[in-house]
Design a protein around this motif. Structure first.
Motif, PDB file in Angstrom:
ATOM      1  N   UNK A  35      12.595  19.222 -45.527  1.00 15.06           N
ATOM      2  CA  UNK A  35      13.947  19.552 -45.971  1.00 15.06           C
ATOM      3  C   UNK A  35      14.979  18.573 -45.422  1.00 15.06           C
ATOM      4  N   UNK A  36      15.903  18.161 -46.278  1.00 13.37           N
ATOM      5  CA  UNK A  36      16.984  17.269 -45.843  1.00 13.37           C
ATOM      6  C   UNK A  36      17.820  17.908 -44.740  1.00 13.37           C
ATOM      7  N   UNK A  37      17.973  19.222 -44.802  1.00 13.64           N
ATOM      8  CA  UNK A  37      18.781  19.911 -43.798  1.00 13.64           C
ATOM      9  C   UNK A  37      18.162  19.845 -42.401  1.00 13.64           C
ATOM     10  N   UNK A  38      16.886  19.481 -42.306  1.00 13.89           N
ATOM     11  CA  UNK A  38      16.199  19.395 -41.012  1.00 13.89           C
ATOM     12  C   UNK A  38      16.255  17.985 -40.420  1.00 13.89           C
ATOM     13  N   UNK A  39      16.862  17.020 -41.125  1.00 14.18           N
ATOM     14  CA  UNK A  39      16.936  15.648 -40.617  1.00 14.18           C
ATOM     15  C   UNK A  39      17.826  15.618 -39.381  1.00 14.18           C
ATOM     16  N   UNK A  40      17.313  15.035 -38.305  1.00  9.00           N
ATOM     17  CA  UNK A  40      18.057  14.888 -37.050  1.00  9.00           C
ATOM     18  C   UNK A  40      17.896  13.446 -36.571  1.00  9.00           C
ATOM     19  N   UNK A  41      18.834  12.996 -35.775  1.00 13.64           N
ATOM     20  CA  UNK A  41      18.788  11.650 -35.185  1.00 13.64           C
ATOM     21  C   UNK A  41      18.503  10.592 -36.254  1.00 13.64           C
ATOM     22  N   UNK A  42      19.254  10.677 -37.348  1.00 12.89           N
ATOM     23  CA  UNK A  42      19.035   9.759 -38.473  1.00 12.89           C
ATOM     24  C   UNK A  42      19.486   8.346 -38.134  1.00 12.89           C
ATOM     25  N   UNK A  43      18.616   7.402 -38.414  1.00 11.26           N
ATOM     26  CA  UNK A  43      18.943   5.979 -38.306  1.00 11.26           C
ATOM     27  C   UNK A  43      19.161   5.485 -39.729  1.00 11.26           C
ATOM     28  N   UNK A  44      20.356   5.001 -40.061  1.00 11.62           N
ATOM     29  CA  UNK A  44      20.608   4.587 -41.435  1.00 11.62           C
ATOM     30  C   UNK A  44      19.778   3.373 -41.839  1.00 11.62           C
ATOM     31  N   UNK A  45      19.473   3.316 -43.110  1.00 13.38           N
ATOM     32  CA  UNK A  45      18.758   2.145 -43.621  1.00 13.38           C
ATOM     33  C   UNK A  45      19.719   0.957 -43.662  1.00 13.38           C
ATOM     34  N   UNK A  46      19.167  -0.204 -43.874  1.00 12.05           N
ATOM     35  CA  UNK A  46      19.972  -1.434 -43.971  1.00 12.05           C
ATOM     36  C   UNK A  46      20.480  -1.591 -45.404  1.00 12.05           C
ATOM     37  N   UNK A  47      21.091  -0.547 -45.898  1.00 13.35           N
ATOM     38  CA  UNK A  47      21.564  -0.523 -47.278  1.00 13.35           C
ATOM     39  C   UNK A  47      22.576  -1.614 -47.590  1.00 13.35           C
ATOM     40  N   UNK A  48      23.572  -1.869 -46.735  1.00 17.72           N
ATOM     41  CA  UNK A  48      24.499  -2.964 -47.058  1.00 17.72           C
ATOM     42  C   UNK A  48      23.792  -4.309 -47.233  1.00 17.72           C
ATOM     43  N   UNK A  49      22.764  -4.549 -46.436  1.00 23.52           N
ATOM     44  CA  UNK A  49      22.021  -5.801 -46.552  1.00 23.52           C
ATOM     45  C   UNK A  49      21.240  -5.861 -47.863  1.00 23.52           C
ATOM     46  N   UNK A  50      20.653  -4.732 -48.273  1.00 22.34           N
ATOM     47  CA  UNK A  50      19.902  -4.734 -49.527  1.00 22.34           C
ATOM     48  C   UNK A  50      20.834  -4.953 -50.715  1.00 22.34           C
ATOM     49  N   UNK A  51      21.926  -4.217 -50.798  1.00 24.00           N
ATOM     50  CA  UNK A  51      22.797  -4.369 -51.970  1.00 24.00           C
ATOM     51  C   UNK A  51      23.400  -5.771 -52.038  1.00 24.00           C
ATOM     52  N   UNK A  52      23.562  -6.428 -50.907  1.00 21.80           N
ATOM     53  CA  UNK A  52      24.053  -7.812 -50.909  1.00 21.80           C
ATOM     54  C   UNK A  52      23.057  -8.749 -51.588  1.00 21.80           C
ATOM     55  N   UNK A  53      21.798  -8.329 -51.670  1.00 27.76           N
ATOM     56  CA  UNK A  53      20.749  -9.152 -52.290  1.00 27.76           C
ATOM     57  C   UNK A  53      20.493  -8.749 -53.745  1.00 27.76           C
ATOM     58  N   UNK A  54      21.355  -7.869 -54.283  1.00 29.76           N
ATOM     59  CA  UNK A  54      21.211  -7.389 -55.654  1.00 29.76           C
ATOM     60  C   UNK A  54      22.458  -7.762 -56.464  1.00 29.76           C
ATOM     61  N   UNK A  55      22.594  -9.028 -56.863  1.00 27.99           N
ATOM     62  CA  UNK A  55      23.820  -9.460 -57.535  1.00 27.99           C
ATOM     63  C   UNK A  55      24.057  -8.821 -58.897  1.00 27.99           C
ATOM     64  N   UNK A  56      23.020  -8.306 -59.549  1.00 26.13           N
ATOM     65  CA  UNK A  56      23.184  -7.685 -60.868  1.00 26.13           C
ATOM     66  C   UNK A  56      23.426  -6.174 -60.773  1.00 26.13           C
ATOM     67  N   UNK A  57      23.496  -5.629 -59.561  1.00 26.17           N
ATOM     68  CA  UNK A  57      23.634  -4.187 -59.370  1.00 26.17           C
ATOM     69  C   UNK A  57      24.864  -3.649 -60.092  1.00 26.17           C
ATOM     70  N   UNK A  58      24.652  -2.569 -60.860  1.00 28.05           N
ATOM     71  CA  UNK A  58      25.745  -1.942 -61.606  1.00 28.05           C
ATOM     72  C   UNK A  58      26.046  -0.531 -61.139  1.00 28.05           C
ATOM     73  N   UNK A  59      25.095   0.126 -60.487  1.00 23.56           N
ATOM     74  CA  UNK A  59      25.321   1.501 -60.017  1.00 23.56           C
ATOM     75  C   UNK A  59      24.257   1.884 -59.006  1.00 23.56           C
ATOM     76  N   UNK A  60      24.607   2.873 -58.186  1.00 26.35           N
ATOM     77  CA  UNK A  60      23.673   3.459 -57.231  1.00 26.35           C
ATOM     78  C   UNK A  60      23.577   4.941 -57.559  1.00 26.35           C
ATOM     79  N   UNK A  61      22.364   5.389 -57.830  1.00 19.49           N
ATOM     80  CA  UNK A  61      22.107   6.786 -58.148  1.00 19.49           C
ATOM     81  C   UNK A  61      21.539   7.467 -56.916  1.00 19.49           C
ATOM     82  N   UNK A  62      22.192   8.507 -56.470  1.00 20.18           N
ATOM     83  CA  UNK A  62      21.763   9.231 -55.270  1.00 20.18           C
ATOM     84  C   UNK A  62      21.000  10.478 -55.679  1.00 20.18           C
TER      85      UNK A  62
END
Length: 175
Positions: free
Chosen positions: A93-120
């Motif tokens: 369950x997402x509600x049980x996530x603790x001590x979350x370390x964020x992914x390197x999302x800013x670094x990934x999207x910087x490598x996606x020049x054609x990106x048009x949207x992010x679906x969560x």
């Protein structure tokens, strides 16, 4: 705490992407079945792969071997990852996530020049993505979770929501 079992720190899966991706689909963190199989959305009742079949028009996608499913997403210019790279979480369950370390999302999207949207994929992924990408220049789409734990919507309703919001990203039929 004395006597309490130390919860194991879990590490997520690597991103699946190609530089020409137009859509990035983000989950929060892989569930127990996905971590055990080292595959995104491995729980047999998760609606993700049937929804990707509808989105890409490849009706047999859920039945294909995992590597072929990933290849189909990449060829459809869809990238896949999670907003959390590591955490402590008993169960799935997402509600049980603790001590979350964020992914390197800013670094990934910087490598996606054609990106048009992010679906969560679900509310937790949406909140985590907003925190990681404040002021993002792409739409951050908040979609209903494909998890079987999100039983408030039927598969048909989830499909309707996903396809309505992602209709601009449906691959053109070749021919």
């Amino acid at each position: 705490m004395p006597g309490a079992a130390q919860a194991e720190r879990l590490i997520g899966l690597a991103p699946v992407w190609r530089a020409d991706a137009e859509l990035l689909i983000l989950g929060s963190f892989p569930g127990a079945a996905s971590l055990a199989a080292a595959q995104y959305y491995a729980h047999p009742r998760n609606a993700f792969w049937p929804l990707m079949a509808a989105l890409t028009g490849q009706v047999d996608l859920p039945a294909r071997p995992y590597a072929e499913r990933l290849r189909a997403l990449v060829e459809a210019r869809i990238a896949l990852w999670d907003a959390v790279a590591a955490c402590v979480r008993p169960g799935s369950l997402d509600s049980a996530i603790r001590a979350a370390e964020p992914s390197a999302l800013p670094e990934l999207v910087a490598r996606l020049p054609a990106l048009r949207a992010i679906a969560c994929n679900g509310d937790a992924a949406w909140r985590q993505t907003q925190a990681l990408l404040p002021g993002a220049p792409w739409p951050l789409l908040r979609l209903p979770s494909t998890s079987p734990a999100h039983a408030g919507l039927s598969l048909a309703d989830k499909r309707a929501h996903w396809l309505a919001q992602l209709s601009a990203f449906r691959p053109c039929p070749s021919g």
